[in-house]
Design a protein around this motif. Structure first.
Motif, mmCIF file in Angstrom:
data_model
loop_
_atom_site.group_PDB
_atom_site.id
_atom_site.type_symbol
_atom_site.label_atom_id
_atom_site.label_comp_id
_atom_site.label_asym_id
_atom_site.label_seq_id
_atom_site.Cartn_x
_atom_site.Cartn_y
_atom_site.Cartn_z
ATOM 1 N N TRP A 1 5.495 8.869 -13.497
ATOM 2 C CA TRP A 1 6.572 9.850 -12.532
ATOM 3 C C TRP A 1 7.554 9.201 -12.722
ATOM 4 O O TRP A 1 8.723 9.064 -11.849
ATOM 5 N N LYS A 2 7.962 7.913 -12.884
ATOM 6 C CA LYS A 2 9.174 6.610 -13.309
ATOM 7 C C LYS A 2 10.070 7.226 -14.459
ATOM 8 O O LYS A 2 11.343 7.508 -13.918
ATOM 9 N N LYS A 3 9.562 8.451 -15.384
ATOM 10 C CA LYS A 3 10.165 8.436 -16.604
ATOM 11 C C LYS A 3 10.568 10.119 -15.605
ATOM 12 O O LYS A 3 11.706 9.912 -16.245
ATOM 13 N N LYS A 4 10.085 10.543 -15.485
ATOM 14 C CA LYS A 4 10.643 11.959 -15.166
ATOM 15 C C LYS A 4 12.098 11.529 -13.857
ATOM 16 O O LYS A 4 12.937 12.008 -14.288
ATOM 17 N N ALA B 1 15.093 17.753 -1.807
ATOM 18 C CA ALA B 1 13.623 18.442 -1.419
ATOM 19 C C ALA B 1 13.329 18.195 -3.245
ATOM 20 O O ALA B 1 11.009 18.651 -2.900
ATOM 21 N N LEU B 2 12.727 18.052 -3.892
ATOM 22 C CA LEU B 2 12.831 17.704 -5.461
ATOM 23 C C LEU B 2 11.817 16.246 -5.566
ATOM 24 O O LEU B 2 11.257 16.721 -6.183
ATOM 25 N N ILE B 3 12.761 15.662 -4.802
ATOM 26 C CA ILE B 3 12.231 14.119 -4.873
ATOM 27 C C ILE B 3 10.857 13.936 -4.964
ATOM 28 O O ILE B 3 9.812 13.821 -5.183
ATOM 29 N N PRO B 4 10.412 14.428 -3.475
ATOM 30 C CA PRO B 4 8.539 14.443 -3.766
ATOM 31 C C PRO B 4 7.935 14.992 -4.237
ATOM 32 O O PRO B 4 6.561 14.968 -4.049
ATOM 33 N N MET B 5 8.864 15.666 -5.449
ATOM 34 C CA MET B 5 7.261 16.339 -6.295
ATOM 35 C C MET B 5 7.716 15.453 -7.611
ATOM 36 O O MET B 5 5.993 15.958 -8.216
ATOM 37 N N LEU B 6 8.336 15.013 -7.201
ATOM 38 C CA LEU B 6 7.940 13.784 -8.768
ATOM 39 C C LEU B 6 7.509 12.642 -8.314
ATOM 40 O O LEU B 6 7.256 11.788 -9.367
ATOM 41 N N PRO C 1 5.201 9.594 -5.723
ATOM 42 C CA PRO C 1 3.994 9.783 -4.450
ATOM 43 C C PRO C 1 5.092 8.886 -3.456
ATOM 44 O O PRO C 1 5.873 8.611 -3.737
ATOM 45 N N SER C 2 3.992 9.814 -2.712
ATOM 46 C CA SER C 2 4.237 9.348 -1.016
ATOM 47 C C SER C 2 5.069 7.756 -0.531
ATOM 48 O O SER C 2 5.628 7.118 -0.551
ATOM 49 N N GLN C 3 3.859 7.305 -1.377
ATOM 50 C CA GLN C 3 3.953 5.253 -0.732
ATOM 51 C C GLN C 3 5.390 5.150 -1.969
ATOM 52 O O GLN C 3 5.882 3.761 -1.527
ATOM 53 N N GLU C 4 6.092 5.719 -2.725
ATOM 54 C CA GLU C 4 6.978 5.366 -3.695
ATOM 55 C C GLU C 4 8.012 5.478 -3.360
ATOM 56 O O GLU C 4 9.184 5.497 -3.949
ATOM 57 N N LEU C 5 8.316 6.649 -2.200
ATOM 58 C CA LEU C 5 9.570 7.098 -2.088
ATOM 59 C C LEU C 5 10.556 6.007 -1.949
ATOM 60 O O LEU C 5 12.089 7.044 -2.602
ATOM 61 N N MET C 6 10.515 5.372 -0.471
ATOM 62 C CA MET C 6 11.183 4.819 0.156
ATOM 63 C C MET C 6 12.513 3.687 -1.085
ATOM 64 O O MET C 6 13.242 4.126 -2.040
ATOM 65 N N LYS C 7 11.399 3.245 -2.362
ATOM 66 C CA LYS C 7 11.410 2.565 -3.721
ATOM 67 C C LYS C 7 12.257 3.811 -4.784
ATOM 68 O O LYS C 7 13.752 3.376 -4.699
ATOM 69 N N ALA C 8 11.960 4.735 -4.312
ATOM 70 C CA ALA C 8 12.658 5.754 -5.538
ATOM 71 C C ALA C 8 14.356 5.927 -4.591
ATOM 72 O O ALA C 8 14.707 6.572 -5.439
ATOM 73 N N ASN C 9 13.999 6.566 -3.649
ATOM 74 C CA ASN C 9 15.411 6.731 -3.062
ATOM 75 C C ASN C 9 16.335 5.818 -2.918
ATOM 76 O O ASN C 9 17.614 5.637 -3.005
ATOM 77 N N GLY C 10 16.226 4.369 -2.751
ATOM 78 C CA GLY C 10 17.003 3.224 -3.183
ATOM 79 C C GLY C 10 17.241 3.236 -4.553
ATOM 80 O O GLY C 10 18.925 3.049 -4.662
ATOM 81 N N TRP C 11 17.007 3.025 -5.294
ATOM 82 C CA TRP C 11 17.302 3.086 -6.261
ATOM 83 C C TRP C 11 18.187 4.804 -6.771
ATOM 84 O O TRP C 11 18.983 4.142 -7.435
#
Length: 404
Positions: A9-12, A127-132, A134-144
């Motif tokens: 998921w990180k690569k995507k 809306a695309l980000i949650p498809m890539l 995991p829910s527990q990593e969303l805050m971290k991904a949005n921060g990046w």
């Protein structure tokens, strides 16, 4: 989550995020160049204000309808189409410069047309980000993601200034198309599992718009926070237009100092994006967002009471660093909360409707802020805005606490 899925998921996510950042740098550079060209050609505050207003109108008018289409189509397709639309509009304007010298008002037209692409692109990518991820990593991904976007907003004007001094307008405009192509390729190569669609029939905009409103009505805590934010944005968003006047008219410093203020604001956004994403993953999302609004109001209030002295300019610059940081303390938790709680098939409508409501705050605020700052001074508007934001946020918090 095993290590293989974690890396997958990180690569995507980073493939798409890097492509979007490249595109954003190009778009920001081109937008800077167009506005700077118009400023040189007209030297007219009215034309500059008109350009800003035109860029807001598409979100206000099309936002709710765009959300319906986004939820009916593949988010991947919408993102690619919106990116290419913006790039092709810039390319068409480049051709206009090759053929002849376009009229100055055409910049307003191009900015408005480009903004149409953003109406579809922003909620679709959110809306695309949650498809890539995991829910527990969303805050971290949005921060990046916000970290990279803030960096793009810092680099874009610098890149635009370099291009404006070194190349002709047609060449500058074509960089937007190149950036859009890079973003589209990175999205196209990633396999994304789309949510199931409710049907293929022609959309009923009225019904589905109401369904978008129902998303917020079903969550009173989120609805109250967004009402709180919408009222605060009426006071906060006009400050973007008044920022230069605090430097030039109030503190009487030069363009170099004004640039420092803008840089520090963006730096605050970058740093806070990483900190929030890494350290506040388990914090109550809505409580953190409300704290961000309250702190934002306090900082703006503090800016308004600073004496008009050169020494205090540097305090103002430091407060702008904190102001940029507090914007993310509000924005990132709200985005993450919605991605976690709103059904995937309704996310496009929810984010589009939210964007439309917030975009309405800008023209409303400017109608109030302009005459007020003209008559009473720009520092007074900072002070009044800060007081209003603190009172509204504190009042809404007390109301929610009593309501249970």
């Amino acid at each position: 989550m095993n290590e293989t899925n974690h890396l997958k998921w990180k690569k995507k996510f980073f493939t798409i995020a890097i492509g979007q950042t490249v595109s954003l740098i190009g778009s920001s550079a081109v937008q800077f160049a167009m506005i700077w060209w118009m400023a040189i050609e007209t030297d007219s505050p009215i034309m500059m204000s008109l350009a800003g207003l035109v860029a807001f109108l598409p979100q206000l008018i099309l936002g709710p309808f765009a959300g319906v289409w986004i939820d009916r189509r593949k988010r991947k397709t919408v993102v690619i189409a919106a990116d290419m639309f913006v790039g092709l509009v810039a390319a068409a304007f480049a051709i206009a410069f090759v053929i002849g010298r376009p009229p100055v008002w055409s910049v307003c037209l191009v900015l408005g047309i480009r903004a149409i692409g953003g109406v579809f692109h922003t909620p679709a990518i959110q809306a695309l980000i949650p498809m890539l991820v995991p829910s527990q990593e969303l805050m971290k991904a949005n921060g990046w993601s916000q970290f990279m976007q803030s960096g793009a907003f810092m680099l874009g004007p610098v890149f635009g200034a370099f291009l404006f001094g070194a190349f002709s307008m047609p060449v500058i405009l074509l960089t937007d198309l190149l950036g859009a192509m890079a973003a589209c390729i990175t999205v196209a190569v990633i396999k994304i599992r789309e949510p199931e669609k409710s049907g293929t029939e022609y959309p009923n905009f009225r019904r589905e718009f109401k369904e978008g409103i129902a998303v917020f009505r079903a969550d009173p805590r989120l609805l109250h926070l967004l009402i709180n934010a919408a009222v605060c944005m009426v006071f906060f968003l006009p400050l973007a237009s008044l920022y230069p006047l605090m430097s030039s008219s109030y503190f009487k410093v030069n363009a170099f100092h004004a640039g420092i203020v803008e840089f520090l604001y963006a730096a605050g956004m970058m740093v806070s994006a990483l900190v929030i994403g890494q350290l506040f993953q388990k914090t109550n999302r809505l409580r953190l967002a409300r704290m961000g609004l309250l702190l934002l109001g306090i900082i703006i209030l503090a800016c308004g009471i600073l004496p008009a002295d050169y020494v205090f300019f540097w305090i103002f610059a430091g407060l702008c660093l904190l102001m940029g940081a507090c914007g993310n303390v509000y924005g990132l938790p709200v985005m993450t909360y919605m991605q976690e709680t709103v059904a995937p098939e309704s996310l496009g409508r929810a984010f589009s409707l939210l964007g439309s409501v917030m975009s309405l705050a800008m023209p409303l605020g400017l109608l109030i802020a302009g005459p007020c700052a003209e008559k009473l001074g720009v520092a007074f508007w900072f002070l009044a805005s800060g007081i209003a934001m603190v009172l509204v946020t504190a009042g809404m918090a007390l109301y929610d606490k009593k309501a249970g």
